[in-house]
Design a protein around this motif. Structure first.
Motif, PDB file in Angstrom:
ATOM      1  N   LEU A  72      34.366  92.013  52.657  1.00 21.68           N
ATOM      2  CA  LEU A  72      34.007  90.636  53.003  1.00 21.68           C
ATOM      3  C   LEU A  72      34.317  89.671  51.860  1.00 21.68           C
ATOM      4  CD1 LEU A  72      30.575  91.157  54.849  1.00 21.68           C
ATOM      5  CD2 LEU A  72      32.743  90.445  55.868  1.00 21.68           C
ATOM      6  N   GLY A  73      34.836  90.213  50.760  1.00 25.32           N
ATOM      7  CA  GLY A  73      35.210  89.380  49.605  1.00 25.32           C
ATOM      8  C   GLY A  73      34.027  88.981  48.750  1.00 25.32           C
ATOM      9  N   LEU A  74      32.893  89.663  48.924  1.00 29.68           N
ATOM     10  CA  LEU A  74      31.680  89.252  48.214  1.00 29.68           C
ATOM     11  C   LEU A  74      31.412  90.058  46.949  1.00 29.68           C
ATOM     12  CD1 LEU A  74      29.288  88.909  51.292  1.00 29.68           C
ATOM     13  CD2 LEU A  74      30.510  87.102  50.089  1.00 29.68           C
ATOM     14  N   TRP A  75      31.997  91.253  46.875  1.00 28.43           N
ATOM     15  CA  TRP A  75      31.600  92.147  45.786  1.00 28.43           C
ATOM     16  C   TRP A  75      31.918  91.586  44.390  1.00 28.43           C
ATOM     17  CZ3 TRP A  75      27.913  95.444  45.837  1.00 28.43           C
ATOM     18  CH2 TRP A  75      27.764  96.331  44.764  1.00 28.43           C
ATOM     19  N   PRO A  76      33.080  90.940  44.189  1.00 25.05           N
ATOM     20  CA  PRO A  76      33.363  90.440  42.841  1.00 25.05           C
ATOM     21  C   PRO A  76      32.242  89.540  42.306  1.00 25.05           C
ATOM     22  CG  PRO A  76      35.337  90.314  44.180  1.00 25.05           C
ATOM     23  CD  PRO A  76      34.219  90.737  45.096  1.00 25.05           C
ATOM     24  N   ALA A  77      31.650  88.715  43.176  1.00 23.22           N
ATOM     25  CA  ALA A  77      30.556  87.838  42.713  1.00 23.22           C
ATOM     26  C   ALA A  77      29.239  88.603  42.608  1.00 23.22           C
ATOM     27  CB  ALA A  77      30.409  86.665  43.675  1.00 23.22           C
ATOM     28  N   MET A  78      29.089  89.627  43.433  1.00 17.32           N
ATOM     29  CA  MET A  78      27.807  90.349  43.474  1.00 17.32           C
ATOM     30  C   MET A  78      27.671  91.401  42.373  1.00 17.32           C
ATOM     31  SD  MET A  78      27.342  91.557  47.379  1.00 17.32           S
ATOM     32  CE  MET A  78      26.400  90.709  48.591  1.00 17.32           C
TER      33      MET A  78
END
Ligand SMILES: Cc1cc2nc3c(=O)[nH]c(=O)nc-3n(C[C@H](O)[C@H](O)[C@H](O)COP(=O)(O)OP(=O)(O)OC[C@H]3O[C@@H](n4cnc5c(N)ncnc54)[C@H](O)[C@@H]3O)c2cc1C
Length: 410
Positions: A72-78
Protein backbone atom coordinates in the motif's frame (compact mmCIF):
# COMPACT_ATOMS: atom_id res chain seq x y z
CA UNK A 1 -9.36 13.88 5.56
CA UNK A 2 -12.04 15.27 3.25
CA UNK A 3 -15.64 14.78 4.27
CA UNK A 4 -17.18 17.02 1.64
CA UNK A 5 -18.96 15.14 -1.09
CA UNK A 6 -22.29 15.61 -2.79
CA UNK A 7 -22.16 12.10 -4.09
CA UNK A 8 -24.74 9.62 -2.80
CA UNK A 9 -24.11 6.62 -5.10
CA UNK A 10 -21.10 4.41 -4.46
CA UNK A 11 -19.84 1.01 -5.49
CA UNK A 12 -18.70 0.11 -1.99
CA UNK A 13 -19.43 1.71 1.39
CA UNK A 14 -17.16 0.67 4.26
CA UNK A 15 -18.68 1.25 7.70
CA UNK A 16 -15.89 1.64 10.28
CA UNK A 17 -12.61 3.47 9.77
CA UNK A 18 -10.40 1.36 12.01
CA UNK A 19 -7.29 -0.36 10.68
CA UNK A 20 -9.30 -3.03 8.88
CA UNK A 21 -11.88 -0.71 7.26
CA UNK A 22 -9.22 1.78 6.14
CA UNK A 23 -7.01 -1.00 4.77
CA UNK A 24 -9.96 -2.38 2.79
CA UNK A 25 -10.69 1.04 1.28
CA UNK A 26 -7.04 1.58 0.33
CA UNK A 27 -6.68 -1.88 -1.18
CA UNK A 28 -9.59 -1.03 -3.48
CA UNK A 29 -8.13 2.38 -4.35
CA UNK A 30 -4.81 0.80 -5.15
CA UNK A 31 -6.37 -1.46 -7.79
CA UNK A 32 -6.98 1.66 -9.92
CA UNK A 33 -10.25 0.22 -11.19
CA UNK A 34 -12.22 3.39 -10.55
CA UNK A 35 -14.09 1.97 -7.55
CA UNK A 36 -16.30 4.63 -5.96
CA UNK A 37 -15.63 3.99 -2.27
CA UNK A 38 -16.95 5.79 0.82
CA UNK A 39 -15.89 5.24 4.45
CA UNK A 40 -18.24 6.03 7.35
CA UNK A 41 -16.61 6.48 10.75
CA UNK A 42 -18.20 7.16 14.15
CA UNK A 43 -15.20 9.11 15.50
CA UNK A 44 -14.99 12.84 14.88
CA UNK A 45 -11.63 12.73 13.08
CA UNK A 46 -10.27 15.50 15.26
CA UNK A 47 -6.85 14.53 16.63
CA UNK A 48 -6.46 14.52 20.42
CA UNK A 49 -10.21 14.67 21.05
CA UNK A 50 -10.39 13.95 24.78
CA UNK A 51 -14.04 12.91 24.52
CA UNK A 52 -13.19 9.94 22.33
CA UNK A 53 -11.40 6.76 23.30
CA UNK A 54 -7.78 6.73 22.12
CA UNK A 55 -6.68 3.43 20.54
CA UNK A 56 -3.98 2.54 23.05
CA UNK A 57 -3.45 -0.94 21.63
CA UNK A 58 -0.20 -2.15 20.15
CA UNK A 59 -0.07 -4.88 17.54
CA UNK A 60 2.41 -7.62 16.73
CA UNK A 61 2.21 -7.57 12.93
CA UNK A 62 3.02 -10.66 10.90
CA UNK A 63 5.25 -10.39 7.85
CA UNK A 64 2.11 -10.76 5.69
CA UNK A 65 0.66 -7.64 7.37
CA UNK A 66 3.95 -5.81 6.96
CA UNK A 67 4.01 -6.76 3.27
CA UNK A 68 0.45 -5.53 2.85
CA UNK A 69 1.43 -2.11 4.24
CA UNK A 70 4.47 -2.18 1.96
CA UNK A 71 2.23 -2.92 -1.03
CA UNK A 72 0.00 0.00 0.00
CA UNK A 73 3.11 2.21 -0.03
CA UNK A 74 2.89 2.86 3.71
CA UNK A 75 5.78 0.86 5.10
CA UNK A 76 8.59 3.35 4.33
CA UNK A 77 6.87 5.93 6.57
CA UNK A 78 5.80 3.38 9.18
CA UNK A 79 8.95 1.35 9.60
CA UNK A 80 10.75 3.74 11.93
CA UNK A 81 7.96 3.00 14.44
CA UNK A 82 8.21 -0.78 13.99
CA UNK A 83 10.22 -2.83 16.42
CA UNK A 84 11.49 -6.17 15.08
CA UNK A 85 10.74 -9.29 17.10
CA UNK A 86 13.96 -11.30 17.05
CA UNK A 87 12.79 -13.96 19.48
CA UNK A 88 9.76 -14.99 21.48
CA UNK A 89 9.96 -16.28 25.01
CA UNK A 90 6.93 -18.31 26.18
CA UNK A 91 6.69 -19.33 29.84
CA UNK A 92 4.25 -20.61 32.46
CA UNK A 93 4.49 -18.69 35.75
CA UNK A 94 5.68 -20.84 38.66
CA UNK A 95 6.60 -23.81 36.45
CA UNK A 96 9.69 -24.96 34.65
CA UNK A 97 8.29 -25.13 31.10
CA UNK A 98 9.56 -22.46 28.79
CA UNK A 99 10.13 -22.09 25.07
CA UNK A 100 12.30 -19.78 23.05
CA UNK A 101 11.57 -19.17 19.39
CA UNK A 102 14.21 -17.41 17.30
CA UNK A 103 13.94 -15.64 13.96
CA UNK A 104 17.12 -17.42 12.86
CA UNK A 105 15.40 -20.80 13.29
CA UNK A 106 12.84 -19.76 10.69
CA UNK A 107 15.51 -18.14 8.48
CA UNK A 108 13.79 -14.77 8.68
CA UNK A 109 14.99 -11.36 9.88
CA UNK A 110 12.08 -10.95 12.29
CA UNK A 111 9.27 -13.06 13.72
CA UNK A 112 7.00 -10.04 13.62
CA UNK A 113 6.91 -6.26 13.90
CA UNK A 114 5.46 -4.38 16.86
CA UNK A 115 3.68 -1.11 16.20
CA UNK A 116 1.27 1.12 18.11
CA UNK A 117 -2.20 1.08 16.53
CA UNK A 118 -2.53 4.85 16.35
CA UNK A 119 0.54 4.99 14.06
CA UNK A 120 -1.18 2.62 11.63
CA UNK A 121 -4.51 4.48 11.78
CA UNK A 122 -2.77 7.81 11.10
CA UNK A 123 -0.73 6.44 8.19
CA UNK A 124 -3.78 4.78 6.64
CA UNK A 125 -5.86 7.92 7.13
CA UNK A 126 -3.30 10.14 5.41
CA UNK A 127 -3.10 7.70 2.53
CA UNK A 128 -6.90 7.78 2.22
CA UNK A 129 -6.70 11.55 1.68
CA UNK A 130 -4.04 11.11 -0.99
CA UNK A 131 -6.21 8.47 -2.70
CA UNK A 132 -9.14 10.94 -2.59
CA UNK A 133 -11.43 8.47 -0.86
CA UNK A 134 -14.15 10.39 0.98
CA UNK A 135 -14.82 9.71 4.64
CA UNK A 136 -17.85 10.90 6.61
CA UNK A 137 -16.73 11.47 10.19
CA UNK A 138 -19.04 11.37 13.22
CA UNK A 139 -21.33 9.14 11.17
CA UNK A 140 -23.11 5.92 12.01
CA UNK A 141 -25.78 4.04 10.12
CA UNK A 142 -29.29 4.51 11.49
CA UNK A 143 -31.00 2.06 9.09
CA UNK A 144 -29.97 -0.34 6.34
CA UNK A 145 -32.22 -1.43 3.48
CA UNK A 146 -31.02 -4.35 1.40
CA UNK A 147 -32.38 -4.58 -2.13
CA UNK A 148 -31.76 -6.88 -5.07
CA UNK A 149 -29.51 -4.34 -6.82
CA UNK A 150 -28.03 -2.42 -3.93
CA UNK A 151 -28.02 -1.34 -0.34
CA UNK A 152 -29.28 1.97 1.04
CA UNK A 153 -27.93 3.38 4.28
CA UNK A 154 -29.70 6.04 6.31
CA UNK A 155 -27.20 8.23 8.11
CA UNK A 156 -27.36 10.58 11.05
CA UNK A 157 -25.39 13.01 8.88
CA UNK A 158 -25.97 16.08 6.75
CA UNK A 159 -26.26 13.64 3.87
CA UNK A 160 -29.45 11.74 4.80
CA UNK A 161 -28.69 8.57 2.88
CA UNK A 162 -26.19 6.91 0.55
CA UNK A 163 -26.47 3.80 -1.59
CA UNK A 164 -23.98 1.26 -2.83
CA UNK A 165 -23.67 -2.10 -4.54
CA UNK A 166 -21.80 -3.54 -1.57
CA UNK A 167 -21.72 -2.80 2.16
CA UNK A 168 -18.51 -3.76 3.98
CA UNK A 169 -19.15 -3.88 7.72
CA UNK A 170 -15.93 -3.06 9.63
CA UNK A 171 -17.24 -1.29 12.73
CA UNK A 172 -15.52 -3.58 15.22
CA UNK A 173 -16.68 -6.08 17.85
CA UNK A 174 -20.31 -5.76 18.97
CA UNK A 175 -20.99 -4.29 15.52
CA UNK A 176 -24.00 -1.96 15.55
CA UNK A 177 -24.34 -2.27 11.80
CA UNK A 178 -24.40 -6.08 11.88
CA UNK A 179 -27.02 -5.89 14.66
CA UNK A 180 -29.15 -3.62 12.45
CA UNK A 181 -28.98 -6.30 9.77
CA UNK A 182 -30.08 -8.91 12.29
CA UNK A 183 -26.75 -10.72 12.04
CA UNK A 184 -26.14 -12.56 15.29
CA UNK A 185 -22.80 -13.25 16.87
CA UNK A 186 -21.85 -16.21 19.04
CA UNK A 187 -20.41 -14.39 22.06
CA UNK A 188 -18.10 -15.76 24.70
CA UNK A 189 -17.79 -13.24 27.54
CA UNK A 190 -14.70 -14.43 29.39
CA UNK A 191 -15.27 -11.86 32.16
CA UNK A 192 -11.73 -10.70 31.61
CA UNK A 193 -10.12 -7.49 30.46
CA UNK A 194 -6.79 -6.77 28.80
CA UNK A 195 -4.86 -3.90 30.34
CA UNK A 196 -2.49 -2.20 27.93
CA UNK A 197 0.27 0.30 28.69
CA UNK A 198 3.74 1.22 27.51
CA UNK A 199 6.43 0.33 30.03
CA UNK A 200 9.77 2.16 30.37
CA UNK A 201 12.64 -0.32 30.75
CA UNK A 202 15.98 0.05 32.53
CA UNK A 203 17.74 -2.00 29.81
CA UNK A 204 17.12 -2.79 26.17
CA UNK A 205 14.55 -5.48 25.34
CA UNK A 206 16.87 -6.87 22.64
CA UNK A 207 13.91 -7.55 20.37
CA UNK A 208 12.48 -10.23 22.67
CA UNK A 209 8.69 -10.62 22.94
CA UNK A 210 7.55 -12.31 26.14
CA UNK A 211 4.32 -14.27 26.53
CA UNK A 212 3.91 -15.35 30.13
CA UNK A 213 0.97 -17.52 31.14
CA UNK A 214 -0.22 -17.13 34.71
CA UNK A 215 -3.04 -18.81 36.61
CA UNK A 216 -5.19 -15.72 36.06
CA UNK A 217 -4.42 -15.09 32.38
CA UNK A 218 -1.64 -14.33 29.89
CA UNK A 219 0.75 -11.40 30.15
CA UNK A 220 2.60 -10.24 27.04
CA UNK A 221 5.45 -7.76 26.88
CA UNK A 222 6.30 -6.74 23.33
CA UNK A 223 9.41 -4.85 22.21
CA UNK A 224 8.65 -1.27 21.17
CA UNK A 225 10.83 1.32 19.46
CA UNK A 226 12.67 3.54 21.94
CA UNK A 227 11.20 6.90 22.94
CA UNK A 228 13.79 9.71 23.21
CA UNK A 229 16.46 7.02 23.47
CA UNK A 230 14.76 5.17 26.35
CA UNK A 231 13.84 1.51 25.81
CA UNK A 232 10.14 0.65 26.00
CA UNK A 233 7.90 -2.39 25.84
CA UNK A 234 4.16 -2.72 25.26
CA UNK A 235 2.26 -4.56 27.96
CA UNK A 236 -0.90 -6.60 27.34
CA UNK A 237 -2.01 -8.01 30.69
CA UNK A 238 -5.15 -10.15 30.68
CA UNK A 239 -6.85 -10.88 33.99
CA UNK A 240 -10.30 -11.21 35.54
CA UNK A 241 -12.27 -7.97 35.25
CA UNK A 242 -12.15 -7.18 38.99
CA UNK A 243 -8.35 -7.58 39.12
CA UNK A 244 -7.84 -5.32 36.08
CA UNK A 245 -10.17 -2.71 37.56
CA UNK A 246 -8.06 -2.78 40.72
CA UNK A 247 -4.81 -2.53 38.73
CA UNK A 248 -6.21 0.49 36.89
CA UNK A 249 -6.75 2.24 40.22
CA UNK A 250 -3.16 1.81 41.46
CA UNK A 251 -0.75 4.73 41.31
CA UNK A 252 2.20 4.27 38.95
CA UNK A 253 4.65 3.11 41.62
CA UNK A 254 2.31 0.44 42.98
CA UNK A 255 1.34 -0.62 39.46
CA UNK A 256 4.97 -1.12 38.45
CA UNK A 257 5.52 -3.08 41.67
CA UNK A 258 2.56 -5.37 40.91
CA UNK A 259 3.76 -5.90 37.34
CA UNK A 260 7.32 -6.64 38.39
CA UNK A 261 6.03 -9.14 40.95
CA UNK A 262 3.93 -10.94 38.33
CA UNK A 263 6.47 -10.85 35.50
CA UNK A 264 9.80 -11.14 37.30
CA UNK A 265 13.08 -9.63 36.12
CA UNK A 266 13.86 -11.42 32.86
CA UNK A 267 13.29 -8.11 31.03
CA UNK A 268 15.13 -6.15 33.75
CA UNK A 269 13.69 -3.44 35.99
CA UNK A 270 10.51 -1.62 34.98
CA UNK A 271 11.14 2.11 35.35
CA UNK A 272 7.90 3.79 34.37
CA UNK A 273 4.43 3.24 32.99
CA UNK A 274 2.56 5.34 30.44
CA UNK A 275 -1.18 5.82 30.03
CA UNK A 276 -3.12 2.69 31.01
CA UNK A 277 -6.22 1.56 29.09
CA UNK A 278 -8.26 -1.61 29.19
CA UNK A 279 -10.33 -3.63 26.74
CA UNK A 280 -13.01 -6.18 27.65
CA UNK A 281 -12.30 -9.68 26.37
CA UNK A 282 -15.61 -10.51 24.72
CA UNK A 283 -14.67 -12.87 21.96
CA UNK A 284 -17.30 -13.37 19.27
CA UNK A 285 -17.76 -14.84 15.83
CA UNK A 286 -20.52 -13.64 13.50
CA UNK A 287 -22.96 -16.36 12.50
CA UNK A 288 -23.04 -14.96 8.96
CA UNK A 289 -20.06 -13.23 7.36
CA UNK A 290 -21.73 -12.63 4.03
CA UNK A 291 -25.15 -11.90 2.61
CA UNK A 292 -26.25 -10.66 -0.78
CA UNK A 293 -24.61 -7.17 -0.87
CA UNK A 294 -23.04 -7.44 2.60
CA UNK A 295 -19.73 -8.69 3.95
CA UNK A 296 -18.39 -8.48 7.50
CA UNK A 297 -14.65 -8.04 8.12
CA UNK A 298 -12.31 -7.49 11.07
CA UNK A 299 -13.66 -7.64 14.60
CA UNK A 300 -17.22 -7.45 13.25
CA UNK A 301 -16.65 -10.86 11.70
CA UNK A 302 -14.40 -12.42 14.36
CA UNK A 303 -13.38 -10.75 17.58
CA UNK A 304 -10.56 -12.85 19.02
CA UNK A 305 -8.75 -13.13 22.34
CA UNK A 306 -5.59 -10.97 22.11
CA UNK A 307 -3.41 -13.91 23.17
CA UNK A 308 -0.89 -14.71 20.45
CA UNK A 309 -1.68 -11.49 18.54
CA UNK A 310 -3.78 -12.91 15.72
CA UNK A 311 -6.92 -10.77 15.29
CA UNK A 312 -5.63 -7.98 13.09
CA UNK A 313 -3.25 -10.21 11.15
CA UNK A 314 -6.12 -12.54 10.29
CA UNK A 315 -8.38 -9.62 9.34
CA UNK A 316 -5.75 -8.14 7.02
CA UNK A 317 -5.42 -11.48 5.24
CA UNK A 318 -9.23 -11.45 4.90
CA UNK A 319 -9.45 -7.97 3.36
CA UNK A 320 -6.52 -8.62 1.01
CA UNK A 321 -8.36 -11.69 -0.27
CA UNK A 322 -11.72 -9.88 -0.42
CA UNK A 323 -10.34 -6.95 -2.43
CA UNK A 324 -8.73 -9.35 -4.87
CA UNK A 325 -11.94 -11.39 -5.26
CA UNK A 326 -14.05 -8.26 -5.88
CA UNK A 327 -11.64 -6.99 -8.54
CA UNK A 328 -11.61 -10.34 -10.31
CA UNK A 329 -15.41 -10.52 -10.34
CA UNK A 330 -15.68 -7.01 -11.72
CA UNK A 331 -13.11 -7.72 -14.44
CA UNK A 332 -15.10 -10.81 -15.41
CA UNK A 333 -18.28 -8.72 -15.63
CA UNK A 334 -19.90 -10.45 -12.65
CA UNK A 335 -22.01 -8.80 -9.95
CA UNK A 336 -19.18 -8.52 -7.41
CA UNK A 337 -21.61 -8.03 -4.51
CA UNK A 338 -23.67 -11.12 -5.26
CA UNK A 339 -23.88 -14.00 -2.82
CA UNK A 340 -22.14 -16.18 -5.39
CA UNK A 341 -18.99 -14.02 -5.44
CA UNK A 342 -19.02 -13.30 -1.71
CA UNK A 343 -19.47 -16.99 -0.96
CA UNK A 344 -16.33 -17.72 -2.98
CA UNK A 345 -14.50 -15.24 -0.78
CA UNK A 346 -15.93 -16.79 2.40
CA UNK A 347 -14.96 -20.30 1.35
CA UNK A 348 -11.44 -19.22 0.45
CA UNK A 349 -10.96 -17.77 3.95
CA UNK A 350 -12.69 -20.55 5.87
CA UNK A 351 -9.72 -22.76 6.68
CA UNK A 352 -7.40 -19.95 7.81
CA UNK A 353 -10.15 -18.44 9.99
CA UNK A 354 -11.08 -21.83 11.46
CA UNK A 355 -7.49 -22.59 12.46
CA UNK A 356 -6.74 -19.16 13.93
CA UNK A 357 -10.05 -18.86 15.81
CA UNK A 358 -9.60 -22.39 17.20
CA UNK A 359 -6.02 -21.66 18.25
CA UNK A 360 -6.86 -18.41 20.08
CA UNK A 361 -9.82 -20.04 21.83
CA UNK A 362 -7.75 -23.02 22.90
CA UNK A 363 -4.52 -21.47 24.21
CA UNK A 364 -5.90 -19.35 27.11
CA UNK A 365 -7.99 -22.32 28.31
CA UNK A 366 -5.00 -24.65 28.12
CA UNK A 367 -2.89 -22.37 30.29
CA UNK A 368 -5.73 -21.44 32.68
CA UNK A 369 -6.13 -25.04 33.79
CA UNK A 370 -4.18 -25.57 37.05
CA UNK A 371 -4.73 -29.32 37.31
CA UNK A 372 -1.32 -31.04 37.88
CA UNK A 373 -1.88 -33.27 34.87
CA UNK A 374 -2.41 -30.30 32.57
CA UNK A 375 0.49 -28.38 34.13
CA UNK A 376 2.83 -31.31 33.57
CA UNK A 377 1.54 -31.77 30.02
CA UNK A 378 1.97 -28.20 28.93
CA UNK A 379 5.33 -27.77 30.64
CA UNK A 380 6.56 -30.86 28.89
CA UNK A 381 5.16 -29.34 25.70
CA UNK A 382 6.93 -26.04 26.27
CA UNK A 383 10.21 -27.78 27.10
CA UNK A 384 9.86 -29.98 24.02
CA UNK A 385 9.17 -26.88 21.96
CA UNK A 386 12.36 -25.34 23.28
CA UNK A 387 14.40 -28.42 22.52
CA UNK A 388 13.03 -29.55 19.19
CA UNK A 389 13.82 -27.28 16.26
CA UNK A 390 11.32 -28.68 13.70
CA UNK A 391 8.41 -28.43 16.17
CA UNK A 392 9.51 -24.93 17.07
CA UNK A 393 9.49 -23.91 13.43
CA UNK A 394 5.92 -25.19 13.00
CA UNK A 395 4.80 -23.30 16.09
CA UNK A 396 6.43 -20.11 14.85
CA UNK A 397 4.60 -20.20 11.55
CA UNK A 398 1.34 -20.45 13.40
CA UNK A 399 1.93 -18.83 16.75
CA UNK A 400 2.48 -15.21 17.60
CA UNK A 401 3.43 -14.17 14.09
CA UNK A 402 0.10 -15.63 13.03
CA UNK A 403 0.36 -16.76 9.47
CA UNK A 404 -0.03 -20.08 7.77
CA UNK A 405 3.26 -21.08 6.18
CA UNK A 406 1.69 -21.12 2.70
CA UNK A 407 1.02 -17.35 2.96
CA UNK A 408 4.35 -16.42 4.47
CA UNK A 409 5.65 -14.40 1.59
CA UNK A 410 2.44 -12.71 0.38
C1 LIG B 1 -5.23 -5.64 23.96
C2 LIG B 1 -5.27 -6.10 22.54
C3 LIG B 1 -4.10 -6.46 21.88
C4 LIG B 1 -4.14 -6.92 20.58
N1 LIG B 1 -2.97 -7.30 19.98
C5 LIG B 1 -3.00 -7.78 18.72
C6 LIG B 1 -1.81 -8.20 18.06
O1 LIG B 1 -0.72 -8.13 18.63
N2 LIG B 1 -1.89 -8.68 16.79
C7 LIG B 1 -3.10 -8.77 16.14
O2 LIG B 1 -3.12 -9.23 14.99
N3 LIG B 1 -4.23 -8.38 16.73
C8 LIG B 1 -4.22 -7.89 18.00
N4 LIG B 1 -5.38 -7.47 18.59
C9 LIG B 1 -6.63 -7.49 17.82
C10 LIG B 1 -6.75 -6.23 16.98
O3 LIG B 1 -6.60 -5.08 17.79
C11 LIG B 1 -8.11 -6.20 16.30
O4 LIG B 1 -8.28 -7.40 15.59
C12 LIG B 1 -8.21 -5.05 15.32
O5 LIG B 1 -7.94 -3.83 15.94
C13 LIG B 1 -9.60 -5.03 14.71
O6 LIG B 1 -9.70 -3.89 13.91
P1 LIG B 1 -11.11 -3.43 13.34
O7 LIG B 1 -10.80 -2.32 12.40
O8 LIG B 1 -11.88 -4.62 12.85
O9 LIG B 1 -11.90 -2.94 14.62
P2 LIG B 1 -11.70 -1.64 15.50
O10 LIG B 1 -10.26 -1.39 15.75
O11 LIG B 1 -12.59 -1.83 16.68
O12 LIG B 1 -12.24 -0.45 14.59
C14 LIG B 1 -13.61 -0.26 14.37
C15 LIG B 1 -13.82 1.16 13.86
O13 LIG B 1 -15.22 1.34 13.61
C16 LIG B 1 -15.68 2.55 14.23
N5 LIG B 1 -17.09 2.33 14.57
C17 LIG B 1 -17.61 1.68 15.63
N6 LIG B 1 -18.94 1.65 15.55
C18 LIG B 1 -19.28 2.32 14.42
C19 LIG B 1 -20.52 2.60 13.77
N7 LIG B 1 -21.68 2.20 14.29
N8 LIG B 1 -20.49 3.30 12.61
C20 LIG B 1 -19.32 3.72 12.06
N9 LIG B 1 -18.11 3.47 12.63
C21 LIG B 1 -18.10 2.76 13.79
C22 LIG B 1 -14.77 2.71 15.43
O14 LIG B 1 -14.72 4.07 15.85
C23 LIG B 1 -13.43 2.23 14.88
O15 LIG B 1 -12.73 3.25 14.23
C24 LIG B 1 -5.36 -7.02 19.91
C25 LIG B 1 -6.55 -6.66 20.55
C26 LIG B 1 -6.51 -6.21 21.87
C27 LIG B 1 -7.80 -5.85 22.56
Amino acid sequence: MSDATEQTQFDIVVVGGGIVGLSMALLLAQQEMGWRVLVLEARSGHPNNDNEPFDARTTALSSHSRNLFEALGLWPAMQKYASHIHSIHVSDRGHVGMARLHAADASVDALGFVMENHIMVDALGQSLVRAKIPIFWSTTVSAVTLGIDGVTLNLGHKQPHVSAKLLVVADGGASETAAKLGIHTANDDLEQKALVANIGLAKTHAGIAYERFTAAGPLALLPLTACAGSPRAALVWTQATARIDALMQLDDVDFIGALQEEFGYRCGVFKSVGMRACYPINTSVAEEQIRHRVVLVGNSAHHLHPVAGQGLNLALRDVASLAERLARARTEGLDYASVKVLEQYRKSRFEDQRRVIGFTQHVPKLFANRSPVWITGRNTGLLALDLMAPMRRRFMHFGMVGQPSSERHV
